[in-house]
Design a protein around this motif. Structure first.
Motif, short mmCIF file in Angstrom:
data_model
loop_
_atom_site.label_atom_id
_atom_site.label_comp_id
_atom_site.label_asym_id
_atom_site.label_seq_id
_atom_site.Cartn_x
_atom_site.Cartn_y
_atom_site.Cartn_z
N SER A 54 0.91 -1.15 0.08
CA SER A 54 0.05 0.02 -0.08
C SER A 54 0.92 1.34 0.02
CB SER A 54 -0.83 0.14 1.18
OG SER A 54 -1.94 -0.93 1.29
N PRO A 55 0.37 2.23 -0.87
CA PRO A 55 1.52 3.35 -0.70
C PRO A 55 1.33 4.21 0.49
CG PRO A 55 -0.08 3.22 -2.70
CD PRO A 55 -0.54 2.10 -1.89
N SER A 56 2.32 4.49 1.25
CA SER A 56 2.55 5.36 2.37
C SER A 56 3.58 6.41 2.37
CB SER A 56 2.95 4.30 3.44
OG SER A 56 4.18 3.71 3.24
N ILE A 57 3.35 7.20 3.45
CA ILE A 57 4.39 8.30 3.58
C ILE A 57 4.49 8.51 5.00
CG2 ILE A 57 2.58 10.31 2.97
CD1 ILE A 57 4.85 11.80 1.85
N GLY A 58 5.73 8.73 5.52
CA GLY A 58 5.66 8.98 6.73
C GLY A 58 6.46 7.78 7.67
N PRO A 59 7.27 8.01 8.69
CA PRO A 59 7.83 7.11 9.44
C PRO A 59 7.01 5.71 9.68
CG PRO A 59 8.15 8.93 10.61
CD PRO A 59 7.10 9.29 9.51
N GLU A 60 7.56 4.43 9.50
CA GLU A 60 6.76 3.24 9.60
C GLU A 60 6.56 2.81 11.15
OE1 GLU A 60 8.25 -0.17 7.82
OE2 GLU A 60 8.29 0.51 5.79
N ASN A 61 7.38 3.54 12.03
CA ASN A 61 7.28 3.44 13.42
C ASN A 61 6.54 4.60 13.90
OD1 ASN A 61 9.19 5.20 13.04
ND2 ASN A 61 10.65 4.37 14.96
N ALA A 62 5.90 5.50 13.28
CA ALA A 62 5.27 6.61 13.83
C ALA A 62 4.27 6.23 14.81
CB ALA A 62 4.52 7.34 12.54
N LYS A 63 3.95 7.10 15.76
CA LYS A 63 2.95 6.86 16.66
C LYS A 63 1.33 6.66 16.28
CE LYS A 63 1.19 8.43 21.32
NZ LYS A 63 1.67 7.16 22.02
N ILE A 64 1.34 7.28 15.13
CA ILE A 64 0.04 7.46 14.51
C ILE A 64 -0.07 6.76 13.18
CG2 ILE A 64 -2.12 8.70 13.87
CD1 ILE A 64 -1.72 8.82 16.64
N MET A 88 -0.74 16.26 8.11
CA MET A 88 0.74 15.57 8.05
C MET A 88 1.90 16.55 8.16
SD MET A 88 0.18 12.32 7.21
CE MET A 88 1.74 11.90 6.71
N ALA A 89 1.38 17.78 7.82
CA ALA A 89 2.64 18.87 8.27
C ALA A 89 2.71 19.21 9.62
CB ALA A 89 2.32 20.02 7.25
N ASP A 90 1.26 19.34 10.09
CA ASP A 90 1.22 19.85 11.43
C ASP A 90 1.64 18.61 12.35
OD1 ASP A 90 0.28 22.08 10.64
OD2 ASP A 90 -2.03 21.48 11.27
N TYR A 91 1.82 17.24 12.02
CA TYR A 91 2.16 16.34 12.91
C TYR A 91 3.39 15.73 12.39
CZ TYR A 91 -2.33 16.50 15.43
OH TYR A 91 -3.49 16.81 16.20
N ASP A 92 4.18 16.37 11.72
CA ASP A 92 5.31 16.06 10.90
C ASP A 92 6.18 15.05 11.81
OD1 ASP A 92 7.24 15.92 9.08
OD2 ASP A 92 8.50 17.43 9.77
N GLY A 213 -14.69 14.69 8.78
CA GLY A 213 -14.45 16.21 8.89
C GLY A 213 -12.98 16.47 9.50
N GLU A 214 -12.76 17.80 9.45
CA GLU A 214 -11.32 17.87 9.89
C GLU A 214 -11.29 17.84 11.22
OE1 GLU A 214 -9.47 21.47 8.49
OE2 GLU A 214 -7.59 21.49 9.76
N GLU A 215 -12.08 18.59 11.91
CA GLU A 215 -12.10 18.56 13.56
C GLU A 215 -12.01 17.18 14.13
OE1 GLU A 215 -14.66 20.84 17.18
OE2 GLU A 215 -14.68 21.51 14.88
N PRO A 216 -13.21 16.29 13.71
CA PRO A 216 -13.37 15.17 14.37
C PRO A 216 -11.91 14.05 13.98
CG PRO A 216 -15.27 15.57 13.11
CD PRO A 216 -14.22 16.66 12.82
N LEU A 217 -11.32 14.42 12.74
CA LEU A 217 -10.08 13.71 12.39
C LEU A 217 -9.15 14.10 13.50
CD1 LEU A 217 -8.63 11.57 10.87
CD2 LEU A 217 -8.23 13.20 9.18
N ARG A 218 -8.95 15.55 13.68
CA ARG A 218 -7.64 15.82 14.43
C ARG A 218 -8.20 15.34 16.08
NH1 ARG A 218 -4.13 19.79 12.74
NH2 ARG A 218 -4.62 20.46 10.65
N ALA A 219 -9.08 15.42 16.47
CA ALA A 219 -9.65 15.17 17.87
C ALA A 219 -9.16 13.63 18.03
CB ALA A 219 -11.22 15.22 18.05
N GLU A 224 -5.36 9.59 20.39
CA GLU A 224 -4.40 8.35 20.26
C GLU A 224 -2.98 8.75 20.44
OE1 GLU A 224 -4.56 5.25 19.33
OE2 GLU A 224 -6.81 5.39 19.58
N MET A 225 -2.57 10.27 20.10
CA MET A 225 -1.32 10.87 20.71
C MET A 225 -0.97 10.65 22.30
SD MET A 225 0.56 11.42 18.03
CE MET A 225 1.70 12.92 18.69
N LYS A 226 -2.17 10.73 23.01
CA LYS A 226 -2.16 10.83 24.30
C LYS A 226 -1.91 9.54 25.13
CE LYS A 226 -4.84 14.98 24.71
NZ LYS A 226 -6.49 15.65 25.13
N LYS A 227 -2.15 8.37 24.31
CA LYS A 227 -1.87 7.10 24.94
C LYS A 227 -0.60 6.38 24.95
CE LYS A 227 -6.31 5.15 23.00
NZ LYS A 227 -7.15 4.23 22.16
#
Length: 227
Positions: A54-64, A88-92, A213-219, A224-227
């Motif tokens: 599957s096409p992907s971008i970003g670290p394979e061991n990323a938290k998200i 993606m840029a905001d959570y680079d 929506g953007e807001e629910p996705l960011r939420a 998940e980032m807090k886990k």
């Protein structure tokens, strides 16, 4: 305080508490982790959320890990694409984006083939961006059928290939050979096995985004980032 007023207050409190509890359980039921299914109808084995090719971008061991089921011909996918890039840029460095196909439109197969061929030459994301930006030229818009002449998709895609510096003949050959047909069909069945019925559909660390929506996705990402 009169008894009838007390009763009304108690009923109001019960309604509010019930609504809060109901909302909580609804959200939990929808945004719970989707388990891989393995039914005869979908034949979707384990690992159906992400495939090794599957096409992907970003670290394979990323938290998200953000998985997006999309259709290159989907107007909402094109419209939401800048939001995905901004996230993606905001959570680079903290998010890995994985693309899965959910072909639902007349030209989806050729469009996905175009991006896959571009990917073979290291230009997958440039091709996806170009197709989204040019979707008005080649895509089938929503609404009643138009009397306007249908565009020559192959001619357009060959011109896009030239823009990206891709060998257009590779695209022609891939379409003729249906080189990526099996992959697209596999993705579609994987999506069906996960309950995907529309595009775009997002999964954040395996949890389906309940409300688009953007807001629910960011939420959900922040959760998940807090886990």
């Amino acid at each position: 305080m009169r008894n009838d007023i007390k009763i009304l207050i108690m009923l109001a409190v019960i309604v509010v508490v019930g609504a809060v509890i109901g909302t909580y359980f609804y959200r939990e039921s929808v945004q719970s982790e989707r388990k891989p299914t393995n039914t005869a109808a979908t034949a979707a084995p384990k690992g159906q959320l992400i495939r090794s090719d599957s096409p992907s971008i970003g670290p394979e061991n990323a938290k998200i890990t953000l998985v997006e089921f999309l259709d290159p011909e989907c107007e909402s996918c094109a419209g939401f694409s800048p939001v995905v890039k901004k996230i993606m840029a905001d959570y680079d460095g903290q998010i890995r984006l994985v693309v899965r196909y959910m072909p639902l439109h007349p030209n989806s197969f050729k469009a996905a083939t175009f991006t896959e061929v571009a990917g073979e030459e290291g230009k997958y994301w440039e091709a996806q961006k170009l197709l989204f930006e040019k979707q008005g030229e080649w895509g089938t818009p929503h609404g009643p059928p138009s009397s306007a002449p249908k565009p020559d998709i192959d001619a357009l895609f060959k011109s896009y290939a030239k823009t990206l510096g891709i060998d257009a003949e590779k695209y022609t050959a891939a379409v003729a050979e249906k080189r990526f047909a099996e992959k697209l069909e596999r993705d579609r069945k994987d999506g069906q096995g996960l309950g995907v019925r529309r595009t775009p559909t997002f999964f954040v660390n395996g949890r389906e985004l309940a409300r688009f929506g953007e807001e629910p996705l960011r939420a959900l990402i922040d959760e998940e980032m807090k886990k």
